[in-house]
Scaffold this motif. Structure first.
Motif, mmCIF file in Angstrom:
data_model
loop_
_atom_site.group_PDB
_atom_site.id
_atom_site.type_symbol
_atom_site.label_atom_id
_atom_site.label_comp_id
_atom_site.label_asym_id
_atom_site.label_seq_id
_atom_site.Cartn_x
_atom_site.Cartn_y
_atom_site.Cartn_z
ATOM 1 N N UNK A 1 11.975 3.237 -3.569
ATOM 2 C CA UNK A 1 11.072 3.658 -2.493
ATOM 3 C C UNK A 1 9.632 3.288 -2.826
ATOM 4 N N UNK A 2 9.238 3.546 -4.075
ATOM 5 C CA UNK A 2 7.887 3.164 -4.506
ATOM 6 C C UNK A 2 7.692 1.661 -4.400
ATOM 7 N N UNK A 3 8.709 0.885 -4.796
ATOM 8 C CA UNK A 3 8.620 -0.573 -4.753
ATOM 9 C C UNK A 3 8.350 -1.058 -3.331
ATOM 10 N N UNK A 4 9.054 -0.483 -2.376
ATOM 11 C CA UNK A 4 8.860 -0.878 -0.981
ATOM 12 C C UNK A 4 7.437 -0.596 -0.521
ATOM 13 N N UNK A 5 6.928 0.590 -0.854
ATOM 14 C CA UNK A 5 5.566 0.936 -0.449
ATOM 15 C C UNK A 5 4.534 0.096 -1.201
#
Length: 296
Positions: free
Chosen positions: A65-69
């Motif tokens: 999720x962090x990677x996407x953001x």
């Protein structure tokens, strides 16, 4: 949360390389500093972001999720820089472009040279990958633009025509298969697999593609030797050392004593496409590159 752009870039590098050490190197950070930054992000969120193991590190569900953001935020920063470029001096943009072997060697050098001459403030990070890997990277936001074979599923992306790029079988005119073919100009790939091949070295996307097609037939592509350029492969094939699968454009630039045979397999009659996630959302300089490469 007090993440900065360095934290986000570091995390992207770690996720894409599968290693904290490699991620630190790509981010130009010392390993202890990189590890401390990752721990700081995990402490701030109170959740593990990486699953560490013997084979490296991969994102947890929270990490993905962090990677996407992180990718979204950095892309927005690039957009801001592009929009402000007309008001600043020395501001540069960078496009990450992934492509297959044929595009890398046959078509892009001249096209990109002309584009960079016209846009000296830009830089292009060019990398060779398999078409299916390119589709995934563009869909994930890990690359801005991809050039792929039309054989792969690209339903989630926008695509535009780039070049026709049929694959052919090449051999010496004295090769036993050339004699067996007589005046035939086309044959099935399966009928060539009993012979030795000359391949491309390293992690060539074209070489992997040919090997995969052989595997789908329940056969194995036997490469006697691997070389680093289309020219070297053609020269060795012309000497009679084996067969090779090459883009037709590359084959026709090489020795006259090379026999070129078209492949009847659907996968060989391929076209190259430009793919993006959303052309309208690209930074202005990336849209300019897509426009320069398109052949409608």
């Amino acid at each position: 949360m007090r993440f900065d752009l360095t934290d986000l870039k570091l995390f992207i590098h770690i996720a894409e390389s599968g290693s904290i050490t490699a991620g630190a190197q790509l981010a130009h950070l010392a390993l202890p500093s990189a590890s401390a930054r990752v721990r700081g992000m995990e402490d701030a969120l109170n959740v593990p972001l990486l699953q560490r193991g013997r084979r490296g590190a991969e994102p947890t569900e929270a990490g993905r999720t962090l990677l996407q953001h992180a990718r979204t935020i950095l892309r927005q920063v690039d957009d801001m820089q592009a929009d402000l470029a007309q008001f600043a001096t020395g501001l540069k943009g960078q496009v990450r472009l992934l492509c297959n072997t044929s595009a890398m060697t046959e078509f892009l050098p001249d096209a990109l040279a002309a584009f960079l001459m016209a846009h000296p403030q830009l830089s292009i990070n060019l990398e060779e990958r398999l078409s299916r890997e390119i589709v995934q990277a563009v869909a994930d936001g890990a690359a801005d633009i991809g050039i792929i074979s039309d054989a792969v599923d690209r339903a989630a992306l926008q695509s535009f025509p780039f070049r026709d790029d049929p694959l052919v079988l090449v051999m010496a005119r004295s090769h036993p298969l050339a004699h067996a073919l007589g005046h035939k100009r086309r044959m099935a790939f399966a009928d060539a697999l009993e012979h030795d091949f000359i391949g491309l070295a390293g992690d060539s996307a074209l070489q992997q593609h040919a090997a995969e097609q052989a595997a789908r037939l329940g056969r194995r592509l036997h490469c006697k030797i691997r070389l680093r350029s289309f020219e070297a492969v053609c020269r060795m094939a012309a000497s009679g050392a084996g067969l090779a699968i090459l883009p037709e454009a590359a084959a026709r630039r090489n020795p006259d004593d090379l026999r070129i045979v078209k492949l009847s397999d659907d996968w060989a009659d391929r076209k190259l496409l430009i793919c993006v996630r959303d052309a309208a959302a690209l930074p202005a300089y990336a849209r300019a590159l897509v426009a320069a490469l398109r052949r409608d």
